[in-house]
Design a protein around this motif. Structure first.
Motif, short mmCIF file in Angstrom:
data_model
loop_
_atom_site.label_atom_id
_atom_site.label_comp_id
_atom_site.label_asym_id
_atom_site.label_seq_id
_atom_site.Cartn_x
_atom_site.Cartn_y
_atom_site.Cartn_z
N UNK A 168 0.88 -1.18 0.00
CA UNK A 168 0.00 0.00 0.00
C UNK A 168 0.91 1.22 0.00
N UNK A 169 0.29 2.42 0.01
CA UNK A 169 1.12 3.62 -0.08
C UNK A 169 0.89 4.60 1.07
N UNK A 170 0.18 4.14 2.11
CA UNK A 170 -0.16 5.08 3.18
C UNK A 170 0.99 5.27 4.15
N UNK A 171 1.17 6.54 4.57
CA UNK A 171 2.04 6.83 5.70
C UNK A 171 1.19 7.64 6.65
N UNK A 172 1.00 7.13 7.88
CA UNK A 172 0.16 7.85 8.82
C UNK A 172 0.82 8.04 10.15
N UNK A 173 0.22 8.90 10.95
CA UNK A 173 0.64 9.09 12.34
C UNK A 173 -0.53 8.61 13.17
N UNK A 174 -0.54 7.34 13.43
CA UNK A 174 -1.67 6.63 14.04
C UNK A 174 -2.93 6.87 13.20
N UNK A 175 -3.91 7.57 13.70
CA UNK A 175 -5.14 7.72 12.92
C UNK A 175 -5.00 8.71 11.79
N UNK A 176 -4.11 9.69 11.91
CA UNK A 176 -3.99 10.73 10.88
C UNK A 176 -3.16 10.26 9.71
N UNK A 177 -3.67 10.48 8.49
CA UNK A 177 -2.91 10.10 7.30
C UNK A 177 -2.05 11.28 6.87
N UNK A 178 -0.77 11.00 6.60
CA UNK A 178 0.14 12.07 6.21
C UNK A 178 0.44 12.04 4.71
N UNK A 179 0.57 10.83 4.14
CA UNK A 179 0.97 10.74 2.73
C UNK A 179 0.31 9.55 2.08
N UNK A 180 0.04 9.66 0.78
CA UNK A 180 -0.50 8.52 0.05
C UNK A 180 0.41 8.10 -1.10
N UNK A 181 1.72 8.43 -0.97
CA UNK A 181 2.67 7.90 -1.96
C UNK A 181 3.99 7.55 -1.30
#
Lengths: 205, 270
Positions: free
Chosen positions: A25-38
């Motif tokens: 997948x391409x998600x980078x998050x800080x727990x519940x918050x999504x920071x990046x989708x690549x």
């Protein structure tokens, strides 16, 4: 809150007929918050050798860079490509050397042997315990979901095009059932004569 | 008199010379020739192979030309074991740079880092200097194609064309005459072959006695290509050079005959 579940990821590798596929997948998050989708989680270490790194984002980057350092020096000295099995052992001993202060990644190695083009997949825990399989390996926060999908969909000796469909569906449906992974997908199909990269259209939530 | 002062590397002689460093450079005078030529679209490195013993097991990689990273290669002249240590250092330095900065190490910085190491051995430690001179060829986004030379003193310089090892002064003067700044890679290859054949020990140049490698760049792919020429390609280049030599020899003969005839005609008139 575990370090391995802070950023979120879903990575899977599958064995096909004279090919391997690795997808993430391409998600980078800080727990519940999504920071990046690549966010890149699969790294091409060599011509036909790929490393998938689920786990803590910063360690994903550092581990891939440090392993690339070692692999490059190996290639220059030996004047040949590193075999996937050898690379697996290198990653394993690298991770164990940090046994009591580990990198929070659980790597997945996928590739073809340089000379025979035999397919190879394996995975490891964060302190380097290797596991070589002949069907599929999974990793990340969506690993349980991926196990279910792969067990259902995978069958032996899949051709590259079929393998793509199977691995893509496994990834998409598993990451949709996991809050911390998703937001896009990328699939690498590794064959003897070429590598195909396809980006998946996924639920962006 | 000099012998009193060259016992330790870190000592100056009364005349202000470092004898050990000079002796190290002497070690290279007898080593296999290496020459480099910078062209507009690439760089050529040619090296004389000394290990032509038939009993030597065929090695996959080249004897004198070492790849350092994606964008740089070098060739060495001098003590081989020292050269191995230095090329290893260069490779590690280049990788450490990539690990920190996530981009290839600029050529001059790489050369500089090794030269700082070489200088260290001329000032501290009481150990002898490295008996190796290196020719580096590389490309980076700052200065494009570059050719550098470094010697045991730790000094380095950027060159358009240069030579190290056996007969290097003769080669450098030949390069000075024949080198053209706007040459392309093929002209550089031809020049390298020409100068190489004049400086080699044996009378005839053969493909198994010389190693030629080129560095070029594919702009569209943003990829640097470092290639060691195959025996067939080297043979072809030597063939071309020999044909050129034959042509020049014949022309000289014609000139000479023409002048003789003119002289005779002038004498007859008298």
């Amino acid at each position: 809150m575990s370090a391995l579940e802070y950023n979120g990821s879903a990575i899977v590798a599958m064995m096909g007929h004279e090919c391997v596929a690795i997808a993430s997948d391409k998600r980078l998050g800080r727990q519940a918050q999504t920071l990046s989708c690549d966010f890149q989680k699969i790294f091409q270490m060599s011509d036909r050798l790929f490393l998938g790194l689920p786990g803590l984002g910063t360690d994903v980057e550092t581990v891939s860079n440090r392993l690339r350092f070692r692999l490059n020096l190996y290639k220059l000295r030996e004047n040949r490509e590193m075999k996937p099995r050898t690379f697996l052992n290198m990653v394993s001993s690298f991770l164990y050397s940090h046994r009591f202060g580990p990198y929070f990644v659980e790597p997945i190695v996928a590739g073809l042997e340089p000379t025979t083009s035999e397919p190879f997949i394996a995975s490891m825990d964060l302190i380097g315990c290797p596991m070589i399989t002949s069907d599929f390996v999974v990793g990340g926060t969506a690993s349980e979901q991926l196990y279910g999908m792969c067990e259902t969909l995978w069958r032996p000796d899949l051709e590259p095009d079929d393998l793509f469909e199977i691995i893509a569906q496994s990834l998409l449906n598993a990451q949709d059932r996991d809050a911390l992974s998703g937001w896009g997908g990328v699939v690498y199909i590794v064959e003897k004569d070429k590598v195909t990269i396809r980006h998946l259209k996924a639920r962006m939530d | 008199m000099a012998k009193l002062y060259d016992g330790r590397t870190t000592i100056f002689s009364p005349e202000g010379r470092l004898y050990q460093v000079e002796y190290a450079m002497q070690a290279i005078e007898n080593a296999g020739t290496c020459l480099g030529v910078l062209a507009q679209d690439g760089i050529v490195l040619a090296a004389e192979k000394r290990n032509t013993n038939k009993l030597l097991d065929e090695v996959a990689h080249s004897e004198k030309i070492y790849r350092l990273n994606e964008t740089t290669a070098c060739s060495v002249a001098g003590i081989t074991s020292d050269a191995n240590v230095l090329t290893n250092y260069l490779r590690e330095a280049a990788q450490r740079y990539v690990l920190t900065y996530q981009e290839p190490m600029p050529v001059e910085q790489l050369v500089c880092s090794l030269c700082d190491l070489k200088q260290l051995y001329t000032q501290r430690g009481g150990k002898r200097p490295f008996g190796v001179s290196l020719l580096y060829m590389g490309w980076d986004k700052h200065y494009g194609f570059q050719l550098y030379q470094s010697d045991p003193s730790g000094n380095y310089g950027g060159w358009k064309a240069t030579c190290i090892g056996n007969n290097h002064s003769a080669a450098v003067s030949m390069l000075k005459q024949d080198y053209k700044e706007e040459c392309d890679l093929n002209e550089a290859l031809a020049l390298a072959v020409k100068v190489m054949s004049k400086t080699l020990d044996a009378t005839k140049m053969a493909p198994d006695r010389v190693e030629i490698s080129t560095l070029t760049r594919e702009k569209e792919k943003d990829k640097v290509k470092i290639r060691v020429l195959s025996e067939a390609e080297v043979k072809h280049l030597i063939g071309e050079y020999e044909k050129q030599q034959e042509k020049e020899k014949k022309e000289k003969e014609k000139e000479r005959e023409r002048k003789e005839r003119e002289k005779k005609a002038a004498q007859a008139k008298k």
